[in-house]
Design a protein around this motif. Sequence first.
Motif, mmCIF file in Angstrom:
data_model
loop_
_atom_site.group_PDB
_atom_site.id
_atom_site.type_symbol
_atom_site.label_atom_id
_atom_site.label_comp_id
_atom_site.label_asym_id
_atom_site.label_seq_id
_atom_site.Cartn_x
_atom_site.Cartn_y
_atom_site.Cartn_z
ATOM 1 N N CYS A 168 0.831 -1.209 0.000
ATOM 2 C CA CYS A 168 0.000 0.000 0.000
ATOM 3 C C CYS A 168 0.863 1.256 0.000
ATOM 4 O O CYS A 168 0.590 2.213 -0.733
ATOM 5 N N ASP A 169 1.902 1.258 0.816
ATOM 6 C CA ASP A 169 2.776 2.433 0.909
ATOM 7 C C ASP A 169 3.453 2.739 -0.417
ATOM 8 O O ASP A 169 3.479 3.892 -0.864
ATOM 9 N N PHE A 170 4.009 1.716 -1.031
ATOM 10 C CA PHE A 170 4.792 1.941 -2.246
ATOM 11 C C PHE A 170 3.889 2.147 -3.456
ATOM 12 O O PHE A 170 4.257 2.862 -4.390
ATOM 13 N N ASP A 171 2.711 1.535 -3.433
ATOM 14 C CA ASP A 171 1.730 1.824 -4.478
ATOM 15 C C ASP A 171 1.398 3.312 -4.465
ATOM 16 O O ASP A 171 1.264 3.941 -5.518
ATOM 17 N N ALA A 172 1.247 3.865 -3.271
ATOM 18 C CA ALA A 172 0.856 5.272 -3.149
ATOM 19 C C ALA A 172 1.884 6.209 -3.762
ATOM 20 O O ALA A 172 1.531 7.287 -4.268
ATOM 21 N N ILE A 173 3.155 5.826 -3.733
ATOM 22 C CA ILE A 173 4.199 6.675 -4.312
ATOM 23 C C ILE A 173 3.978 6.846 -5.806
ATOM 24 O O ILE A 173 3.981 7.967 -6.338
ATOM 25 N N LYS A 174 3.771 5.727 -6.495
ATOM 26 C CA LYS A 174 3.571 5.798 -7.945
ATOM 27 C C LYS A 174 2.214 6.387 -8.288
ATOM 28 O O LYS A 174 2.077 7.148 -9.258
#
Length: 279
Positions: A168-174
């Motif tokens: 979830c965290d890294f998805d949010a970056i992109k």
Amino acid sequence: MVPVNYLQPAKPDNSGLENISTLFGYLRSLGTLYVDYKMDTEAIKPTIRSTIIGICNYLRQSKYSNVLWCASLLNPIELAFVEYVQNKNEGLYSFLDKYIYEDADKNIFSTDLRDSGNGVIDLATGMADTTAKLTNLQSSLNNHLITQTAYETIGNVASRCNFSDFCCDFDAIKIAQLISEMESDKNRSNQSVTGTEFADILETYYNGLYLDRFKYIFSDLECSYDDDLEVILRSVYSKMNGIDETLVLLPSFGGNPDSQVNMDCCLAFAHYLLCETSI
């Protein structure tokens, strides 16, 4: 002292879970309602970003609604919009309730779509979980034990700092990057906001971009997934121990970890990232 060998914790079993694509149509309806809500209550058409924030705040209303979360995200939940959805589309309201309340612990929606900072809260909670485990062990806290405990905690399905949280965290970056790009495109072409933009972006992302999700964090860390462990560790540690993190994040979410727990959890996280990006 014998070195501690790193072994990445097992990932959760996602078999039988719904695919996020089943929600895109509902999210388009929710976004359209948010635009209508702003027009009805304030006589203004919201921006793409404010509409997406409104959608995400609606979806986080059960799990991420306390004062600490509202303060960290700087975006309070609009209870009037929740009521508006219930009055205007009871079917949509009831359908989304399953994900918001019944399956709150499996909430797949990111609550922070800023371009940076994603992941630091979860890593901080991992530090708190590591400290709690060490306390429960009631053993002499030698460096070997602390490192081993950190390795077993960061990414573990039973930890608050687990694989799903990282996704979830890294998805949010992109996704945040895609939002910025869409904003620029719409501004250049002078297109109006429809409310469907968030679902469109999610559909683009989960059609293939998600496969590189563990690489997106490196732009935030200001290093590369091609770097060695020591370089990545320095970047992670620096990110987790800035002024704001030391004064607010680590006391609030990390349980004020001691220096060894702090370092070893950053090390475990660096190992975890290397494992995921070397696949």
